[in-house]
Design a protein around this motif. Structure first.
Motif, PDB file in Angstrom:
ATOM      1  N   ARG A   1       0.767  -1.275   0.161  1.00 29.44           N
ATOM      2  CA  ARG A   1      -0.015   0.156   0.070  1.00 29.44           C
ATOM      3  C   ARG A   1       0.939   1.207   0.137  1.00 29.44           C
ATOM      4  NH1 ARG A   1      -5.382   0.556   1.751  1.00 29.44           N
ATOM      5  NH2 ARG A   1      -4.156   2.227   3.042  1.00 29.44           N
TER       6      ARG A   1
ATOM      7  N   PHE B   1       0.452   4.098  -2.707  1.00 28.69           N
ATOM      8  CA  PHE B   1       0.181   5.663  -2.260  1.00 28.69           C
ATOM      9  C   PHE B   1       1.444   6.487  -3.082  1.00 28.69           C
ATOM     10  CE2 PHE B   1      -2.514   4.216   1.501  1.00 28.69           C
ATOM     11  CZ  PHE B   1      -3.550   4.466   0.976  1.00 28.69           C
TER      12      PHE B   1
ATOM     13  N   VAL C   1      -6.446   4.246  -6.484  1.00 23.54           N
ATOM     14  CA  VAL C   1      -7.122   4.815  -5.701  1.00 23.54           C
ATOM     15  C   VAL C   1      -8.355   3.696  -5.430  1.00 23.54           C
ATOM     16  CG1 VAL C   1      -8.637   6.205  -4.987  1.00 23.54           C
ATOM     17  CG2 VAL C   1      -6.536   7.273  -5.797  1.00 23.54           C
ATOM     18  N   ASN C   2      -8.815   3.038  -6.608  1.00 23.56           N
ATOM     19  CA  ASN C   2      -9.902   2.222  -6.445  1.00 23.56           C
ATOM     20  C   ASN C   2      -9.267   0.706  -5.862  1.00 23.56           C
ATOM     21  OD1 ASN C   2     -11.930   3.943  -7.449  1.00 23.56           O
ATOM     22  ND2 ASN C   2     -11.581   3.401  -9.496  1.00 23.56           N
TER      23      ASN C   2
ATOM     24  N   SER D   1      -6.759   0.656  -3.816  1.00 23.19           N
ATOM     25  CA  SER D   1      -6.730   0.829  -2.451  1.00 23.19           C
ATOM     26  C   SER D   1      -7.874   0.919  -1.490  1.00 23.19           C
ATOM     27  CB  SER D   1      -5.801   2.099  -2.232  1.00 23.19           C
ATOM     28  OG  SER D   1      -5.433   2.471  -0.804  1.00 23.19           O
ATOM     29  N   LYS D   2      -8.898   1.430  -2.365  1.00 23.62           N
ATOM     30  CA  LYS D   2     -10.188   1.388  -1.387  1.00 23.62           C
ATOM     31  C   LYS D   2     -10.793   0.178  -1.146  1.00 23.62           C
ATOM     32  CE  LYS D   2     -12.213   5.267  -3.633  1.00 23.62           C
ATOM     33  NZ  LYS D   2     -13.279   5.754  -4.427  1.00 23.62           N
ATOM     34  N   ARG D   3     -10.466  -0.686  -2.188  1.00 21.38           N
ATOM     35  CA  ARG D   3     -10.924  -2.204  -1.762  1.00 21.38           C
ATOM     36  C   ARG D   3     -10.072  -2.906  -0.653  1.00 21.38           C
ATOM     37  NH1 ARG D   3     -10.765  -4.169  -7.533  1.00 21.38           N
ATOM     38  NH2 ARG D   3     -10.663  -1.872  -8.189  1.00 21.38           N
TER      39      ARG D   3
ATOM     40  N   MET E   1      -8.534  -1.457   1.825  1.00 19.27           N
ATOM     41  CA  MET E   1      -8.408  -0.820   3.017  1.00 19.27           C
ATOM     42  C   MET E   1      -9.241  -1.531   4.088  1.00 19.27           C
ATOM     43  SD  MET E   1      -7.166   1.734   4.781  1.00 19.27           S
ATOM     44  CE  MET E   1      -7.337   2.001   6.348  1.00 19.27           C
ATOM     45  N   PRO E   2     -10.380  -1.971   3.743  1.00 18.58           N
ATOM     46  CA  PRO E   2     -11.053  -2.404   5.250  1.00 18.58           C
ATOM     47  C   PRO E   2     -10.430  -3.970   5.622  1.00 18.58           C
ATOM     48  CG  PRO E   2     -12.757  -2.306   3.176  1.00 18.58           C
ATOM     49  CD  PRO E   2     -11.341  -1.758   2.677  1.00 18.58           C
TER      50      PRO E   2
ATOM     51  N   HIS F   1      -6.899  -4.099   5.764  1.00 22.94           N
ATOM     52  CA  HIS F   1      -5.458  -3.688   6.116  1.00 22.94           C
ATOM     53  C   HIS F   1      -5.237  -3.778   7.549  1.00 22.94           C
ATOM     54  CE1 HIS F   1      -1.965  -1.285   5.801  1.00 22.94           C
ATOM     55  NE2 HIS F   1      -2.002  -0.652   6.913  1.00 22.94           N
TER      56      HIS F   1
END
Length: 158
Positions: free
Chosen positions: A48, A52, A68-69, A71-73, A75-76, A78
């Motif tokens: 990650r 970033f 970004v998309n 990373s959003k998937r 993140m929950p 992480h």
């Protein structure tokens, strides 16, 4: 692509090389398997940082949106992935200590102990950021990640 992608690939190759050259390969011993799984979970989370870094430095808007998309998937998961990495690394350390004992004269064990302590602090700061998100805590978490990356590299090289 960020330089961290390349560093991560080099560290992954180094870890696979160490596992393949272990005396128990291809039937891996339990502590080596726990260490490898914990390392792969850490590397999954650490990637990650490369994502970033790429988002910050690339001028290509489509690539930024794509990363970004992704990373959003991710993140929950992480925090849970980091915690699971800690569990596997603790099991790795317990098993190694049971088999070989601890010696401050063994530099590989000292590097591993420092990496374990660093990982514990990193997981604590990661969960703490959920409760109290501050810039200082974010920077601390990132710096612990960088330190952990290099401690793992030293642990693998010894």
């Amino acid at each position: 692509m960020s330089k961290w992608f390349y560093f991560n690939i080099i560290l992954l190759i180094l870890s696979v090389w160490q596992v393949v050259n272990h005396f128990s390969f291809p039937a891996l011993s339990t502590p080596i398997l726990f260490g490898l799984i914990g390392f792969l979970l850490f590397l999954f989370n650490w990637t990650r940082n490369a994502v970033f870094s790429t988002i910050r430095n690339t001028p290509d808007r489509k690539m930024k949106i794509k990363f970004v998309n992704i990373s959003k998937r991710v993140m929950p998961f992480h925090r849970w992935t980091g915690t699971l990495a800690l569990v596997f690394i603790v099991l790795h350390a317990i098993w190694i200590l049971h088999l070989y004992g601890f010696s401050f004269h063994n530099s590989k064990m000292v590097a591993g102990l420092l990496a374990l302590l660093n990982l514990i602090l990193m997981v604590i700061t990661g969960w703490w950021r959920l409760i109290k998100p501050t810039g200082k805590l974010r920077r601390t978490h990132l710096r612990l990640g960088i330190a952990l990356f290099f401690l793992i590299a030293i642990h693998l090289l010894l």
